[in-house]
Design a protein around this motif. Structure first.
Motif, PDB file in Angstrom:
ATOM      1  N   ALA A 241      39.260  43.846  49.755  1.00  0.00           N
ATOM      2  CA  ALA A 241      38.023  43.175  50.203  1.00  0.00           C
ATOM      3  C   ALA A 241      36.820  43.031  49.442  1.00  0.00           C
ATOM      4  CB  ALA A 241      37.694  43.291  51.594  1.00  0.00           C
ATOM      5  N   HIS A 242      36.639  43.914  48.546  1.00  0.00           N
ATOM      6  CA  HIS A 242      35.378  44.289  47.549  1.00  0.00           C
ATOM      7  C   HIS A 242      35.818  44.017  46.206  1.00  0.00           C
ATOM      8  CE1 HIS A 242      35.282  46.390  51.416  1.00  0.00           C
ATOM      9  NE2 HIS A 242      33.868  46.057  51.619  1.00  0.00           N
TER      10      HIS A 242
ATOM     11  N   HIS B  47      32.995  54.868  45.219  1.00  0.00           N
ATOM     12  CA  HIS B  47      34.125  53.960  45.502  1.00  0.00           C
ATOM     13  C   HIS B  47      33.764  52.512  45.596  1.00  0.00           C
ATOM     14  CE1 HIS B  47      33.820  53.286  50.367  1.00  0.00           C
ATOM     15  NE2 HIS B  47      32.492  53.088  49.520  1.00  0.00           N
ATOM     16  N   GLY B  48      32.544  52.042  45.461  1.00  0.00           N
ATOM     17  CA  GLY B  48      32.189  50.492  45.122  1.00  0.00           C
ATOM     18  C   GLY B  48      32.037  50.293  43.634  1.00  0.00           C
ATOM     19  N   MET B  49      32.332  51.503  42.943  1.00  0.00           N
ATOM     20  CA  MET B  49      32.046  51.124  41.246  1.00  0.00           C
ATOM     21  C   MET B  49      33.163  51.315  40.303  1.00  0.00           C
ATOM     22  SD  MET B  49      28.579  53.437  41.164  1.00  0.00           S
ATOM     23  CE  MET B  49      27.536  53.603  42.691  1.00  0.00           C
ATOM     24  N   PRO B  50      34.526  51.438  40.819  1.00  0.00           N
ATOM     25  CA  PRO B  50      35.557  51.762  39.798  1.00  0.00           C
ATOM     26  C   PRO B  50      35.984  50.631  38.944  1.00  0.00           C
ATOM     27  CG  PRO B  50      36.455  51.425  42.108  1.00  0.00           C
ATOM     28  CD  PRO B  50      34.993  51.470  42.236  1.00  0.00           C
ATOM     29  N   VAL B  51      35.879  49.270  39.528  1.00  0.00           N
ATOM     30  CA  VAL B  51      36.082  48.511  38.215  1.00  0.00           C
ATOM     31  C   VAL B  51      35.049  48.389  37.203  1.00  0.00           C
ATOM     32  CG1 VAL B  51      36.720  45.982  37.917  1.00  0.00           C
ATOM     33  CG2 VAL B  51      37.383  46.979  40.023  1.00  0.00           C
TER      34      VAL B  51
ATOM     35  N   PHE C 210      42.041  42.226  34.782  1.00  0.00           N
ATOM     36  CA  PHE C 210      42.094  42.316  36.058  1.00  0.00           C
ATOM     37  C   PHE C 210      42.323  40.943  36.575  1.00  0.00           C
ATOM     38  CE2 PHE C 210      39.899  46.275  35.053  1.00  0.00           C
ATOM     39  CZ  PHE C 210      40.222  47.007  36.030  1.00  0.00           C
ATOM     40  N   ARG C 211      42.740  41.050  38.014  1.00  0.00           N
ATOM     41  CA  ARG C 211      42.862  39.689  38.806  1.00  0.00           C
ATOM     42  C   ARG C 211      42.670  40.221  40.087  1.00  0.00           C
ATOM     43  NH1 ARG C 211      43.581  38.741  34.347  1.00  0.00           N
ATOM     44  NH2 ARG C 211      45.076  36.976  33.529  1.00  0.00           N
ATOM     45  N   GLN C 212      41.536  40.125  40.644  1.00  0.00           N
ATOM     46  CA  GLN C 212      41.149  40.279  41.926  1.00  0.00           C
ATOM     47  C   GLN C 212      41.483  39.411  42.999  1.00  0.00           C
ATOM     48  OE1 GLN C 212      36.956  41.532  41.627  1.00  0.00           O
ATOM     49  NE2 GLN C 212      37.364  43.466  41.016  1.00  0.00           N
ATOM     50  N   ILE C 213      41.910  40.008  44.113  1.00  0.00           N
ATOM     51  CA  ILE C 213      42.554  39.108  45.006  1.00  0.00           C
ATOM     52  C   ILE C 213      42.137  39.446  46.481  1.00  0.00           C
ATOM     53  CG2 ILE C 213      44.715  38.278  46.066  1.00  0.00           C
ATOM     54  CD1 ILE C 213      45.871  38.819  43.278  1.00  0.00           C
ATOM     55  N   GLY C 214      41.737  38.707  47.214  1.00  0.00           N
ATOM     56  CA  GLY C 214      41.475  38.784  48.718  1.00  0.00           C
ATOM     57  C   GLY C 214      39.962  39.147  48.831  1.00  0.00           C
ATOM     58  N   ILE C 215      39.084  39.123  47.686  1.00  0.00           N
ATOM     59  CA  ILE C 215      37.638  39.426  47.839  1.00  0.00           C
ATOM     60  C   ILE C 215      37.028  38.730  49.146  1.00  0.00           C
ATOM     61  CG2 ILE C 215      35.453  39.757  46.506  1.00  0.00           C
ATOM     62  CD1 ILE C 215      38.156  41.490  45.439  1.00  0.00           C
TER      63      ILE C 215
ATOM     64  N   VAL D 103      43.761  49.066  51.153  1.00  0.00           N
ATOM     65  CA  VAL D 103      44.217  48.650  52.381  1.00  0.00           C
ATOM     66  C   VAL D 103      43.142  47.822  53.141  1.00  0.00           C
ATOM     67  CG1 VAL D 103      45.081  49.576  54.753  1.00  0.00           C
ATOM     68  CG2 VAL D 103      45.564  50.605  52.373  1.00  0.00           C
ATOM     69  N   ASP D 104      41.892  47.838  52.934  1.00  0.00           N
ATOM     70  CA  ASP D 104      40.921  46.828  53.490  1.00  0.00           C
ATOM     71  C   ASP D 104      41.033  45.363  52.953  1.00  0.00           C
ATOM     72  OD1 ASP D 104      39.234  46.589  51.232  1.00  0.00           O
ATOM     73  OD2 ASP D 104      37.951  48.218  51.872  1.00  0.00           O
ATOM     74  N   PHE D 105      41.886  45.274  51.894  1.00  0.00           N
ATOM     75  CA  PHE D 105      42.329  43.807  51.489  1.00  0.00           C
ATOM     76  C   PHE D 105      43.011  43.224  52.755  1.00  0.00           C
ATOM     77  CE2 PHE D 105      46.539  41.840  50.542  1.00  0.00           C
ATOM     78  CZ  PHE D 105      46.066  40.885  49.785  1.00  0.00           C
ATOM     79  N   LEU D 106      43.576  43.864  53.889  1.00  0.00           N
ATOM     80  CA  LEU D 106      44.056  43.032  54.814  1.00  0.00           C
ATOM     81  C   LEU D 106      43.088  42.998  55.784  1.00  0.00           C
ATOM     82  CD1 LEU D 106      47.246  45.871  55.298  1.00  0.00           C
ATOM     83  CD2 LEU D 106      47.000  43.391  54.194  1.00  0.00           C
ATOM     84  N   ASP D 107      43.293  41.785  56.622  1.00  0.00           N
ATOM     85  CA  ASP D 107      42.432  41.527  57.857  1.00  0.00           C
ATOM     86  C   ASP D 107      42.526  42.828  58.623  1.00  0.00           C
ATOM     87  OD1 ASP D 107      40.875  39.266  59.150  1.00  0.00           O
ATOM     88  OD2 ASP D 107      41.899  40.389  60.757  1.00  0.00           O
ATOM     89  N   PRO D 108      41.324  43.087  59.227  1.00  0.00           N
ATOM     90  CA  PRO D 108      41.203  44.467  60.047  1.00  0.00           C
ATOM     91  C   PRO D 108      41.860  44.087  61.403  1.00  0.00           C
ATOM     92  CG  PRO D 108      39.000  43.433  59.784  1.00  0.00           C
ATOM     93  CD  PRO D 108      39.920  42.515  58.789  1.00  0.00           C
TER      94      PRO D 108
END
Length: 305
Positions: free
Chosen positions: A127-128, A143-147, A173-178, A230-235
């Motif tokens: 999601a991020h 955890h908000g900085m790894p990329v 990188f290909r970021q998906i679901g952001i 896992v927060d890629f998924l809808d809550p």
């Protein structure tokens, strides 16, 4: 080897997160029978148990970073373990833990690719964007900085893990679901020319079109790493995460994403991170994550050519 050997590597820490509980993620995935389900898919599965690192002191940030020394220690341990599995021809699955651990796992994969003269592609399912720096995030949660760290924008101790700085470049990188990017982070993502397929893009072209774009251009010399937050998924279907963001992929979209990755035949390593059983209901998020990982390794409704 007659069969692909999978190595499960637990990294039970929430050292980089803003909530406690992701440290319980590896055990929740085991309770959801990740090893048994992958074995049933015809894979050799070796569970390496859990890595060990410093405990979480739960302190405020210092110079913009929370728990920097501990985060470095955990990522060094992860880097060594993941690199060792790759060097022995195994496909490592890191059972996290929070997403700061991707600094260790992806730097290890990048090192392996350099040693093997292979190209790297990273699918960042999240999601991020996780492209924050200490100057633009007040929390200091790594955890908000790894990329950003993997691309060379972060503290030297993290940027240089694996002995090569930067470990990767934004183009892999290909970021998906952001669907959640901080204001200052938006500018950094744009300047880095990061390929971001946000939820609007998925809404407009569909998950199939998105995945076709994200997987395009790979060949037999490409190692594909999937970093699955896992927060890629809808809550609504995956409540067991610390940082829920509404409007993520639904069950079928997530399944299609995983199935298309499986179809490409390039998967070489995987992270499963940010599963937080403290926020879950009867381990349903862990069970869903394992279900999706089965699809990532070829489970499908029908026998397909």
């Amino acid at each position: 080897m007659s069969k692909q050997t999978i190595a499960l590597v637990g990294a039970p820490t929430d050292i980089g997160a803003g909530h406690r509980g992701a440290s319980m993620g590896p055990e929740a995935l085991r309770v959801a029978q990740i090893a048994e389900k992958l074995h049933a898919r015809g894979l050799d599965v070796a569970d390496r148990g859990n890595l060990h690192g410093p405990h979480n002191p739960w302190l405020p940030p210092v110079n913009g970073y929370r728990h920097l020394a501990e985060v470095v220690a955990w990522n060094q341990v992860v880097h060594a373990a993941i690199h060792d599995e790759l060097a022995h021809g195994r496909l490592p699955i890191m059972l996290g833990g929070d997403h700061c651990l991707a600094i260790g796992s992806i730097s290890a994969v990048a090192r392996h690719c350099r040693e093997q003269d292979r190209k790297l592609r990273v699918l960042w399912l999240d999601a991020h964007a996780d492209f924050n720096t200490a100057t633009i995030t007040p929390s200091g949660n790594i955890h908000g900085m790894p990329v950003a760290c993997l691309c060379g924008n972060g503290p030297a101790e993290l940027v240089a893990i694996g002995g090569h700085a930067p470990a990767t470049t934004p183009d892999v990188f290909r970021q998906i679901g952001i669907r959640s990017v901080d204001e200052g982070e938006k500018r950094l993502v744009r300047e880095a020319k990061m390929a971001v397929y946000d939820m609007r893009h998925i809404d407009e072209v569909g998950m199939r079109g998105t995945m076709e774009e994200a997987l395009a251009g790979m060949d037999g010399d490409t190692h594909l790493h999937v970093s699955f937050d896992v927060d890629f998924l809808d809550p609504g279907i995956a409540p067991g995460v610390g940082t829920t963001v509404r409007g993520g992929p639904n069950y079928r979209e997530a399944q299609l994403c995983m199935e298309m990755i499986a179809d490409c035949g390039r998967l070489g390593s995987l992270d499963i991170v940010e599963l937080n059983p403290a926020f879950d209901k009867r381990n349903q998020t862990a069970k869903l994550a394992v279900d999706l990982v089965e699809s990532l390794f070829g489970k499908s409704t029908l026998i397909r050519a």
